[in-house]
Design a protein around this motif. Structure first.
Motif, mmCIF file in Angstrom:
data_model
loop_
_atom_site.group_PDB
_atom_site.id
_atom_site.type_symbol
_atom_site.label_atom_id
_atom_site.label_comp_id
_atom_site.label_asym_id
_atom_site.label_seq_id
_atom_site.Cartn_x
_atom_site.Cartn_y
_atom_site.Cartn_z
ATOM 1 N N GLU A 1 0.812 -1.214 0.000
ATOM 2 C CA GLU A 1 0.000 0.000 0.000
ATOM 3 C C GLU A 1 0.845 1.264 0.000
ATOM 4 O O GLU A 1 0.315 2.355 -0.116
ATOM 5 N N VAL B 1 2.825 -0.333 -5.332
ATOM 6 C CA VAL B 1 1.478 -0.187 -4.770
ATOM 7 C C VAL B 1 0.514 -1.131 -5.487
ATOM 8 O O VAL B 1 0.507 -1.202 -6.708
ATOM 9 N N GLY B 2 -0.280 -1.860 -4.704
ATOM 10 C CA GLY B 2 -1.279 -2.770 -5.254
ATOM 11 C C GLY B 2 -0.753 -4.140 -5.623
ATOM 12 O O GLY B 2 -1.524 -5.024 -5.987
#
Length: 81
Positions: free
Chosen positions: A19, A29-30
């Motif tokens: 995150e 991210v992700g």
């Protein structure tokens, strides 16, 4: 020995998703970076520090965890006789 598959409906694991951007290990991210057992909290990174691909079979469950018997089909085929 009775072993269950991680895909059985009575097993519970969660993917850990990055995150906070690049965590310093190449995960963005992700992007999933680990696996956690929801019962005992055991976690393991998907890509270990040596580049080794880890799997559900490598989770260091607590000795009292009800999911200690959960493994992949690959593990059963290769190591269980």
């Amino acid at each position: 020995m009775s072993l269950r598959s991680f895909s059985d409906p009575d097993t519970e694991f969660e993917l850990l998703i990055s995150e906070a951007g690049d965590r310093g290990d190449g995960h963005q991210v992700g992007e999933p970076y680990g696996i956690r057992c929801v019962y005992c909290g055991a976690t393991i990174e998907i890509d270990g520090p040596d580049g080794h691909q880890t799997a559900i079979d490598d989770l260091p469950h607590a000795t009292t965890c009800p999911q200690r018997d959960v493994v992949s089909q690959y593990y059963r085929d290769r190591f269980v006789r």
